[in-house]
Design a protein around this motif. Structure first.
Motif, PDB file in Angstrom:
ATOM      1  N   TYR A 106       2.624  14.291   0.954  1.00 12.82           N
ATOM      2  CA  TYR A 106       1.529  13.370   1.262  1.00 12.82           C
ATOM      3  C   TYR A 106       1.802  12.715   2.598  1.00 12.82           C
ATOM      4  N   LYS A 116       0.835  -1.203   0.000  1.00 12.94           N
ATOM      5  CA  LYS A 116       0.000   0.000   0.000  1.00 12.94           C
ATOM      6  C   LYS A 116       0.872   1.256   0.000  1.00 12.94           C
ATOM      7  N   GLU A 117       1.938   1.226   0.787  1.00 17.35           N
ATOM      8  CA  GLU A 117       2.841   2.379   0.844  1.00 17.35           C
ATOM      9  C   GLU A 117       3.528   2.611  -0.505  1.00 17.35           C
ATOM     10  N   SER A 135      -5.952   6.380  -4.360  1.00 18.09           N
ATOM     11  CA  SER A 135      -5.886   5.568  -3.143  1.00 18.09           C
ATOM     12  C   SER A 135      -6.574   6.226  -1.956  1.00 18.09           C
ATOM     13  N   GLU A 185       1.997   6.717  -6.886  1.00 17.84           N
ATOM     14  CA  GLU A 185       1.007   7.711  -7.295  1.00 17.84           C
ATOM     15  C   GLU A 185       1.528   9.129  -7.088  1.00 17.84           C
ATOM     16  N   ALA A 234       2.145   9.515   4.788  1.00 15.14           N
ATOM     17  CA  ALA A 234       2.429   8.079   4.708  1.00 15.14           C
ATOM     18  C   ALA A 234       1.850   7.404   5.947  1.00 15.14           C
ATOM     19  N   ILE A 269       1.086   4.261  -2.930  1.00 10.67           N
ATOM     20  CA  ILE A 269       0.925   5.696  -2.658  1.00 10.67           C
ATOM     21  C   ILE A 269       2.153   6.459  -3.146  1.00 10.67           C
ATOM     22  N   ARG A 270       3.350   5.919  -2.910  1.00 13.55           N
ATOM     23  CA  ARG A 270       4.571   6.580  -3.370  1.00 13.55           C
ATOM     24  C   ARG A 270       4.613   6.645  -4.901  1.00 13.55           C
ATOM     25  N   GLY A 287      -5.960  11.607  -4.604  1.00 15.01           N
ATOM     26  CA  GLY A 287      -5.443  10.465  -5.352  1.00 15.01           C
ATOM     27  C   GLY A 287      -6.434   9.329  -5.443  1.00 15.01           C
ATOM     28  N   THR A 346      -5.610   9.134  -0.722  1.00 10.87           N
ATOM     29  CA  THR A 346      -4.631  10.023  -0.116  1.00 10.87           C
ATOM     30  C   THR A 346      -4.734  11.402  -0.765  1.00 10.87           C
TER      31      THR A 346
END
Length: 132
Positions: free
Chosen positions: A116, A62-63, A95, A69, A118, A66-67, A93, A97
């Motif tokens: 963003y 998941k991390e 996700s 994106e 985390a 996000i990174r 985003g 975020t």
């Protein structure tokens, strides 16, 4: 002279249960419990080691998403800044975020940064230089 042996009554038949025809227990009668206990401990070891590793992999995945994106959005905003267009300040985003875009002026020149949040409420930021 030929001897004829007599069969005992019921010698060829097997009885159900854990005792043989003579009233003694079979030597493998308790092995079912030992096998059950062994298989339980094998599953317990698998659960103890595999489930936490799976959870860690899920969180890291998941991390990374996000990174990735954030990197994609940063590239899009750098292209906008290079063309002289205004950058979008807040971007929601895929996700869930929220990404915040800022332009920073520094001794090295202008940079576009995407911030963003985390995991564990830690703020991350990635930046890239703008040509102009």
């Amino acid at each position: 002279m030929k001897m004829i042996s007599r069969k005992r009554a019921g010698a060829g038949r097997r009885r159900c249960g854990s005792r043989n025809g003579e009233g003694r227990r079979r030597p493998d009668a308790g092995s079912v419990y030992a096998e059950l206990l062994l298989s339980f401990f094998v599953w317990l070891v698998i659960v103890i080691y595999v489930v936490p590793a799976f959870m860690h992999i899920t969180v890291m995945r998941k991390e990374l998403l996000i990174r990735n994106e954030a990197s994609r959005l940063l590239n899009a905003q750098v292209l906008r800044a290079n063309k002289g267009l205004p950058v979008e300040e807040r971007i929601a985003g895929d996700s869930g975020t929220v990404f915040i875009t800022v332009i920073e002026e520094g001794p090295e020149g202008r940079r576009v940064c995407v911030k963003y949040e985390a995991r564990k409420e830690r703020e991350e930021r990635i930046c890239e230089k703008v040509r102009r």
